[in-house]
Every structure is written in structure tokens, then in C-alpha cells.
Design a protein around this motif. Structure first.
Motif, PDB file in Angstrom:
ATOM      1  N   SER A 197       0.818  -1.215   0.000  1.00  0.00           N
ATOM      2  CA  SER A 197       0.000   0.000   0.000  1.00  0.00           C
ATOM      3  C   SER A 197       0.850   1.263   0.000  1.00  0.00           C
ATOM      4  O   SER A 197       0.414   2.311  -0.490  1.00  0.00           O
ATOM      5  N   SER A 198       2.068   1.171   0.516  1.00  0.00           N
ATOM      6  CA  SER A 198       2.933   2.356   0.560  1.00  0.00           C
ATOM      7  C   SER A 198       3.303   2.858  -0.825  1.00  0.00           C
ATOM      8  O   SER A 198       3.664   4.024  -0.998  1.00  0.00           O
ATOM      9  N   THR A 199       3.207   1.999  -1.851  1.00  0.00           N
ATOM     10  CA  THR A 199       3.516   2.446  -3.213  1.00  0.00           C
ATOM     11  C   THR A 199       2.493   3.451  -3.719  1.00  0.00           C
ATOM     12  O   THR A 199       2.768   4.191  -4.667  1.00  0.00           O
ATOM     13  N   GLY A 200       1.299   3.470  -3.121  1.00  0.00           N
ATOM     14  CA  GLY A 200       0.311   4.469  -3.482  1.00  0.00           C
ATOM     15  C   GLY A 200       0.512   5.782  -2.762  1.00  0.00           C
ATOM     16  O   GLY A 200      -0.057   6.806  -3.164  1.00  0.00           O
ATOM     17  N   VAL A 201       1.308   5.760  -1.696  1.00  0.00           N
ATOM     18  CA  VAL A 201       1.599   6.985  -0.936  1.00  0.00           C
ATOM     19  C   VAL A 201       2.847   7.662  -1.482  1.00  0.00           C
ATOM     20  O   VAL A 201       2.876   8.864  -1.723  1.00  0.00           O
ATOM     21  N   ARG A 235      -6.951  16.730  11.171  1.00  0.00           N
ATOM     22  CA  ARG A 235      -7.387  16.897   9.788  1.00  0.00           C
ATOM     23  C   ARG A 235      -6.289  16.430   8.833  1.00  0.00           C
ATOM     24  O   ARG A 235      -5.490  17.216   8.338  1.00  0.00           O
ATOM     25  N   TYR A 236      -6.268  15.127   8.575  1.00  0.00           N
ATOM     26  CA  TYR A 236      -5.249  14.562   7.697  1.00  0.00           C
ATOM     27  C   TYR A 236      -5.671  14.698   6.238  1.00  0.00           C
ATOM     28  O   TYR A 236      -6.836  14.501   5.891  1.00  0.00           O
ATOM     29  N   SER A 237      -4.721  15.002   5.389  1.00  0.00           N
ATOM     30  CA  SER A 237      -4.948  14.965   3.950  1.00  0.00           C
ATOM     31  C   SER A 237      -4.998  13.510   3.503  1.00  0.00           C
ATOM     32  O   SER A 237      -4.692  12.595   4.269  1.00  0.00           O
ATOM     33  N   ARG A 238      -5.338  13.303   2.240  1.00  0.00           N
ATOM     34  CA  ARG A 238      -5.374  11.932   1.718  1.00  0.00           C
ATOM     35  C   ARG A 238      -3.987  11.303   1.772  1.00  0.00           C
ATOM     36  O   ARG A 238      -3.847  10.117   2.112  1.00  0.00           O
ATOM     37  N   ALA A 239      -2.957  12.054   1.463  1.00  0.00           N
ATOM     38  CA  ALA A 239      -1.596  11.510   1.520  1.00  0.00           C
ATOM     39  C   ALA A 239      -1.212  11.171   2.955  1.00  0.00           C
ATOM     40  O   ALA A 239      -0.619  10.122   3.223  1.00  0.00           O
ATOM     41  N   GLN A 240      -1.531  12.050   3.887  1.00  0.00           N
ATOM     42  CA  GLN A 240      -1.210  11.798   5.290  1.00  0.00           C
ATOM     43  C   GLN A 240      -1.991  10.607   5.835  1.00  0.00           C
ATOM     44  O   GLN A 240      -1.468   9.800   6.596  1.00  0.00           O
ATOM     45  N   PHE A 241      -3.255  10.491   5.419  1.00  0.00           N
ATOM     46  CA  PHE A 241      -4.074   9.359   5.840  1.00  0.00           C
ATOM     47  C   PHE A 241      -3.470   8.053   5.342  1.00  0.00           C
ATOM     48  O   PHE A 241      -3.392   7.056   6.066  1.00  0.00           O
ATOM     49  N   GLY A 242      -3.026   8.031   4.081  1.00  0.00           N
ATOM     50  CA  GLY A 242      -2.411   6.832   3.526  1.00  0.00           C
ATOM     51  C   GLY A 242      -1.129   6.455   4.227  1.00  0.00           C
ATOM     52  O   GLY A 242      -0.877   5.278   4.504  1.00  0.00           O
ATOM     53  N   GLU A 243      -0.311   7.458   4.556  1.00  0.00           N
ATOM     54  CA  GLU A 243       0.946   7.174   5.258  1.00  0.00           C
ATOM     55  C   GLU A 243       0.677   6.666   6.669  1.00  0.00           C
ATOM     56  O   GLU A 243       1.345   5.756   7.161  1.00  0.00           O
ATOM     57  N   ARG A 244      -0.319   7.257   7.312  1.00  0.00           N
ATOM     58  CA  ARG A 244      -0.670   6.803   8.656  1.00  0.00           C
ATOM     59  C   ARG A 244      -1.157   5.353   8.634  1.00  0.00           C
ATOM     60  O   ARG A 244      -0.792   4.549   9.499  1.00  0.00           O
ATOM     61  N   LEU A 291      -6.138  -3.270  -6.911  1.00  0.00           N
ATOM     62  CA  LEU A 291      -6.986  -2.165  -7.350  1.00  0.00           C
ATOM     63  C   LEU A 291      -8.154  -1.957  -6.393  1.00  0.00           C
ATOM     64  O   LEU A 291      -8.485  -0.826  -6.006  1.00  0.00           O
ATOM     65  N   THR A 292      -8.788  -3.053  -5.985  1.00  0.00           N
ATOM     66  CA  THR A 292      -9.918  -2.933  -5.062  1.00  0.00           C
ATOM     67  C   THR A 292      -9.455  -2.530  -3.662  1.00  0.00           C
ATOM     68  O   THR A 292     -10.185  -1.841  -2.942  1.00  0.00           O
ATOM     69  N   ILE A 293      -8.240  -2.919  -3.269  1.00  0.00           N
ATOM     70  CA  ILE A 293      -7.679  -2.428  -2.004  1.00  0.00           C
ATOM     71  C   ILE A 293      -7.515  -0.905  -2.076  1.00  0.00           C
ATOM     72  O   ILE A 293      -7.800  -0.185  -1.106  1.00  0.00           O
ATOM     73  N   SER A 294      -7.066  -0.403  -3.226  1.00  0.00           N
ATOM     74  CA  SER A 294      -6.929   1.042  -3.407  1.00  0.00           C
ATOM     75  C   SER A 294      -8.277   1.735  -3.261  1.00  0.00           C
ATOM     76  O   SER A 294      -8.383   2.797  -2.623  1.00  0.00           O
ATOM     77  N   ILE A 295      -9.312   1.152  -3.858  1.00  0.00           N
ATOM     78  CA  ILE A 295     -10.655   1.726  -3.753  1.00  0.00           C
ATOM     79  C   ILE A 295     -11.122   1.711  -2.303  1.00  0.00           C
ATOM     80  O   ILE A 295     -11.733   2.676  -1.817  1.00  0.00           O
ATOM     81  N   ASP A 334      -9.163  12.500 -11.072  1.00  0.00           N
ATOM     82  CA  ASP A 334      -7.881  13.169 -11.232  1.00  0.00           C
ATOM     83  C   ASP A 334      -7.096  13.202  -9.925  1.00  0.00           C
ATOM     84  O   ASP A 334      -5.865  13.097  -9.924  1.00  0.00           O
ATOM     85  N   LYS A 335      -7.786  13.364  -8.802  1.00  0.00           N
ATOM     86  CA  LYS A 335      -7.100  13.471  -7.523  1.00  0.00           C
ATOM     87  C   LYS A 335      -6.818  12.100  -6.917  1.00  0.00           C
ATOM     88  O   LYS A 335      -5.715  11.812  -6.478  1.00  0.00           O
ATOM     89  N   TYR A 336      -7.798  11.221  -6.910  1.00  0.00           N
ATOM     90  CA  TYR A 336      -7.643   9.968  -6.174  1.00  0.00           C
ATOM     91  C   TYR A 336      -6.878   8.907  -6.947  1.00  0.00           C
ATOM     92  O   TYR A 336      -6.337   7.977  -6.350  1.00  0.00           O
ATOM     93  N   SER A 337      -6.837   9.000  -8.266  1.00  0.00           N
ATOM     94  CA  SER A 337      -6.064   8.014  -9.014  1.00  0.00           C
ATOM     95  C   SER A 337      -4.581   8.119  -8.676  1.00  0.00           C
ATOM     96  O   SER A 337      -3.820   7.175  -8.889  1.00  0.00           O
ATOM     97  N   LYS A 338      -4.147   9.255  -8.148  1.00  0.00           N
ATOM     98  CA  LYS A 338      -2.744   9.416  -7.746  1.00  0.00           C
ATOM     99  C   LYS A 338      -2.376   8.492  -6.596  1.00  0.00           C
ATOM    100  O   LYS A 338      -1.205   8.190  -6.387  1.00  0.00           O
ATOM    101  N   TYR A 339      -3.374   8.055  -5.841  1.00  0.00           N
ATOM    102  CA  TYR A 339      -3.110   7.257  -4.651  1.00  0.00           C
ATOM    103  C   TYR A 339      -3.393   5.768  -4.855  1.00  0.00           C
ATOM    104  O   TYR A 339      -3.414   5.015  -3.897  1.00  0.00           O
ATOM    105  N   PHE A 340      -3.633   5.351  -6.088  1.00  0.00           N
ATOM    106  CA  PHE A 340      -3.801   3.932  -6.348  1.00  0.00           C
ATOM    107  C   PHE A 340      -2.467   3.218  -6.166  1.00  0.00           C
ATOM    108  O   PHE A 340      -1.407   3.764  -6.479  1.00  0.00           O
TER     109      PHE A 340
END
Length: 528
Positions: free
Chosen positions: A179-183, A504-513, A481-485, A460-466
Motif C-alpha cells: 500500500s505504501s507504493t500508493g503513498v 485533519r489529515y490529507s489523503r496523503a497523510q491518511f495513507g501514510e498513517r 486495485l480494489t484495495i486502493s478503492i 484526477d485526484k484519487y487516481s494518484k493514490y492507487f
């Protein structure tokens, strides 16, 4: 004075348009980043993006949405109708029942309440939200199936002295590493242990590269083929069923939803930096992913997988050439919406009169873009499918009605056609462009452009975190792919919870956490 009057009129039109936009129930922040970094209004934007007049209704993101929804482009000027000669005005069989006389229509009230089905505490962690979709029992099953597969594999091909049975803790760490590859957006998960740019010394010590590769070698969701599940995605189907059930149980979507293929392309940074030969080596996906997505929040409510190598007449190759099979996908995605009075937006490949009439009988209302090349135009008046000989003014529209169904031909540097029973044909909307000003349109066109534009901004925004890990096996591609979703959906629920108001975590911060919690690292605070 005249200039002031024009400005006042323009301001009043903008305020009226924004009021209608708010009535369409579209959020502009729920999937955005934290704090003040929220998403722009995807429809009434005054940014440079809104200068473009190309694409679909309104141009910009809204035009892109028309192309992505259903995997087909917008109906543009110059298209030749598929079922009749251009300019044919003779009363054909399809003209029967269609009339220029318009009447007001309304959609019954929506019968569901939008939002999460359970209230999460303010202390809820990223792991808590993720486990709404991937609970401990799902991870335990991965442990059991992986160990079973490793044992059977070694019985057949010889023992592997470097292997020992995986544990639940290791499996969570395994999920965290991938999952870290999406962060951090590294293409190869093995880069974590390298000393290069994508090396990650903060998480690499949690597991050796050799141990990770062993787990990766034997990783399975279903170890053995069963008599009931002998085809297609049998190695992942139980997980997909569980994930789908969790999507349904944890969130109730809004009245407006869209059926489309989400953006899951390769990382654009990688594509622009690799050679053409390396690009050609990238294997094309052997499946197609369709989703039903809430246009108020971006939450993906249901997924549907079509295999290119699927048995029978419904494989992906056949699917792309037969609109009736696209209708089958739509039926699968909407099977749980009967009698709820939901409004579904569709792209050209799904839009058809027969499907919309079938959905209407079930209490499902629709608004779809039409293409005379890619849509099933059976039953539609041919006079509306051909481009008029006389030049048209921008914003001009023609509407025919049959029962509650409306066929709209709207001109905006090209003819765009819509089929809908969800919006009244006598109610007007407007599309606001920075350069072009206000472009009048039927309300259905405004609603379509607004909702699909929102989904485009989500893509456009969330595909960056797949997850960027690209395995060769199709079932593994579908799994990640479904894990990313699931992670994206978890973040949406987090933003709608009380926990978001605490940190208030951003999507990137949430993924790293989430990665650090899966790895069970003591310091789970994200890198600032």
C-alpha cells in the motif's frame, strides 16, 4: 451605468446558478485535502481550467467526464446517425409517441439518507476505517490460504528451506508495504529496500526484503480451485463479495450516482520518463472495472469486474461492441437500487431508451449522454439524431418528449444529445464559462455536466493514490486495485466522521498513517 447594469445582471445569474448547483447536492470538499486545501467547485470554476471550450458540456472537467463515463466519448458535431440518413425528417417508426409538446415532470423523493451507517469515535484511527472494509477475519483468511498454497506448492515442486508460515502480523505488514507504493508513488515495491530515490528507511527494517519476496511468491486469497468456482476470478471472488457487502453496509449513497469506468491508468510520471520500448512491455489489463459511485461524496458503492478472457459472449472484447452488454453491466450495478428513486448518470455506451424505461419501472431514474455511434438508439426519433442543416446558436436546444422521457439536442460548438427522465424539460439551467459567459441549457444538461465534472475531479485526484505495484496475474491486479478503492472509501468516511475534526489529515497523510499502523510502528504520526 450600462456596464454596472450588465455586471449586476451577470452576478444575479451567477447567484441563481450557484443556488441550483447547491440544490443538486454536490459537495466540493468531502474528498479534498485537509484544511483550506479543498477542491474547487468543479462546475462553476473561475480557474484557468474553465477557459477551455473543448470536450463535452461546459468543457474542461465536465467534458472529460463525458468521455470517461462508460468509456466512450461525447457525441460531437458531424456525427452521422447510425439508424437513419442525415437530415431525414420523414415520420419513421421511431418517431411515434415523441412530441414537441413539453410538460413538467418531477422525480419522487429519495427514500434513503445519505451518509455513513455508523458513527465512528473521535479516537478512530486510519486502521479502524480501513478495517470497515478489510477486517481481521479477511486478513486471517489471507494468512490461512497463503500457508495452504505454500504447503501444496512445495509438496509438488520441492521444499523451500527459506519459507516459514506467515503470521497475521506479517500479513498486515505485507499489505502495508504494498500500500505504501500508493503513498510514495514508487512503481516497484522492492524499491523500499533500495538505497535509491524510492528507498524508505523508516519502514524497511520492519521486514527483510527476502521475507517480503517469499510472502509475495505464495500470497493467495483462495489457494485451490473449487468445483463451484472454476472460472474467472475464483481466486479472489470471496474477497470481492466481502468487500462489496462492506461497501453496502457502511455507507448509503446520495440520490445522484454515476455508472462509469474509473481512471486507473499508469502513473503519468513513469510513462513520461520511460522509453517507448519499456512502455510497450507494459501488459494491457485483461479486465474492465465498472463502478457505481455517489456523486455527492465520491464514495464508490459497487464494483463490477469484466474479464477480457471471460467465457461466453460477455467477455470484454465482445462487451465493447455490443451496447446490450453494457446494459447488462448497468443492471448488475443497479440491482440494489430498486424502488429508491435514485438518479443515475450514464455515458454513451450505457444510455438507451429501453434500459431507461426498464429502470423507470423499478423506481430508478436516469440522465445519460447519447452518441449516435456508440449508443443503442433504438426507439429514438431519427430527426433528433441528425445534425440540422441550418447553423445554430450556442446554447440553443431542441427537446422531444415521450411519456416521462425527454430527448435533448443541445448545441455548444457541436451537437450534444441527452436522454433523461430525471429532470423536467421545461426547467432551464446555465453553464458559466470564464470567456464565454453564461451558456443557457436545459437543467438536465447542467446537472449532467456538474455531477460528471465532480467525478472527473475525483478521478484526477484519487487516481494518484492507487497502489502502483503491478503484478502479472490478473486476480492480483484486481485485488490491489480494489484495495486502493477501499482505502479511498475509508478516507471519505474519515472525512465525514468526528475523528476528522480532531486531526485533519490529507489523503496523503491518511495513507501514510495507515501504512505505519499496518506495519505496527510505534510512531504512527504521518510525515509532515
Amino acid at each position: 451605468m450600462a456596464e454596472c447594469g450588465r455586471r449586476a445582471l451577470s452576478l444575479s445569474l451567477l447567484q441563481a446558478a450557484r443556488s441550483r448547483y447547491e440544490s443538486l447536492q454536490i459537495s466540493d470538499d468531502v474528498f479534498g485535502e485537509s484544511g483550506d486545501d479543498s477542491s474547487e467547485n468543479p462546475f462553476y470554476s473561475t480557474s484557468a481550467e474553465s477557459d477551455s471550450d473543448s470536450g463535452g458540456p461546459g468543457g474542461g472537467h465536465a467534458g472529460d467526464a463525458a468521455g470517461r463515463a462508460g468509456g466512450a466519448g461525447a457525441a460531437g458535431a458531424g456525427e452521422a446517425p447510425r439508424h437513419a440518413a442525415p437530415g431525414s425528417e420523414s415520420p419513421a417508426e421511431e418517431e411515434k409517441g415523441w412530441s414537441d409538446a413539453l410538460r413538467d415532470t418531477t422525480v419522487p423523493a429519495y427514500k434513503e439518507t445519505c451518509g455513513p451507517t455508523q458513527r465512528m469515535p473521535t479516537t478512530a484511527t486510519a486502521m479502524d476505517f480501513f478495517q470497515l472494509f478489510v477486517p481481521d477475519n479477511a486478513i486471517q483468511n489471507m494468512v490461512m490460504q497463503t500457508n495452504m498454497y505454500a504447503k501444496k506448492y512445495q509438496e509438488r515442486f520441492g521444499s523451500d528451506e527459506g519459507w516459514r508460515p506467515v503470521t497475521a502480523q506479517e500479513m498486515r505488514a505485507f499489505l502495508g508495504f504494498v500500500s505504501s507504493t500508493g503513498v510514495h508513488r514508487c512503481e516497484s515495491v522492492l524499491s523500499i529496500w533500495s538505497g535509491g530515490f524510492f528507498g524508505n528507511k523508516s519502514i524497511a527494517p520492519k521486514m527483510s526484503q527476502a521475507r517480503f519476496e517469499k510472502i509475495l511468491k505464495y500470497f493467495h486469497i483462495v489457494a485451490f480451485r473449487s468445483s463451484q468456482g472454476s472460472q474467472g476470478l475464483y481466486k479472489i471472488q470471496p474477497f470481492l463479495d466481502s468487500l462489496q457487502q462492506s461497501f453496502t453496509c457502511t455507507f448509503r449513497p446520495s440520490q445522484t450516482q454515476v455508472l462509469h469506468e474509473p481512471l486507473i491508468d499508469e502513473d503519468p510520471v513513469f510513462i513520461t520518463t520511460c522509453t517507448e520500448r519499456e512502455s510497450r512491455k507494459r501488459k494491457k489489463r485483461k479486465f474492465s472495472l465498472w463502478v457505481r459511485q455517489c456523486t455527492t461524496t465520491g464514495f464508490i458503492c459497487q464494483v463490477y469486474i469484466h474479464l477480457k478472457e471471460g467465457p461466453g459472449p460477455d467477455g470484454l472484447d465482445t462487451l465493447k461492441h455490443k451496447p446490450q452488454l453494457h446494459s447488462m453491466v448497468a443492471r448488475q450495478l443497479c440491482q440494489n437500487l430498486a424502488s429508491q428513486n435514485a438518479i443515475i448518470f450514464t455515458g454513451p455506451s450505457i444510455t438507451s431508451l429501453n434500459l431507461f424505461q426498464e429502470f423507470e419501472k423499478q423506481g430508478i431514474y436516469c440522465c445519460g449522454l447519447l452518441s449516435s455511434r456508440k449508443s443503442d438508439c433504438t426507439g429514438l426519433p431519427q430527426s433528433m439524431l441528425s445534425n440540422p442543416d441550418m447553423p445554430q446558436q450556442r446554447g440553443q436546444s431542441q427537446i422531444k418528449m415521450k411519456g416521462n422521457m425527454c430527448l435533448i439536442n443541445w448545441y455548444n460548438k457541436g451537437n450534444f444529445r441527452f436522454l433523461t427522465n430525471a429532470y423536467s424539460p421545461i426547467k432551464q439551467g446555465v453553464i458559466i464559462k470564464r470567456k464565454s459567459g453564461e451558456i443557457p441549457c436545459p437543467l438536465a444538461v447542467e446537472a449532467f455536466a456538474a455531477h460528471l465534472g465532480y467525478i472527473c475531479k475525483y478521478d484526477d485526484k484519487y487516481s494518484k493514490y492507487f497502489i502502483f505495484h503491478k503484478p502479472n496475474k490478473t486476480w492480483q491486479q484486481v485485488f490491489w486495485l480494489t484495495i486502493s478503492i477501499a482505502i479511498n472509501n475509508a478516507y471519505i468516511l474519515y472525512k465525514m466522521s468526528d475523528a476528522y475534526h480532531v486531526k485533519r489529515y490529507s489523503r496523503a497523510q491518511f495513507g501514510e498513517r495507515l501504512v505505519r499502523e499496518l506495519l505496527d510502528l510505534d510512531d504512527c504520526s504521518p510525515t509532515q
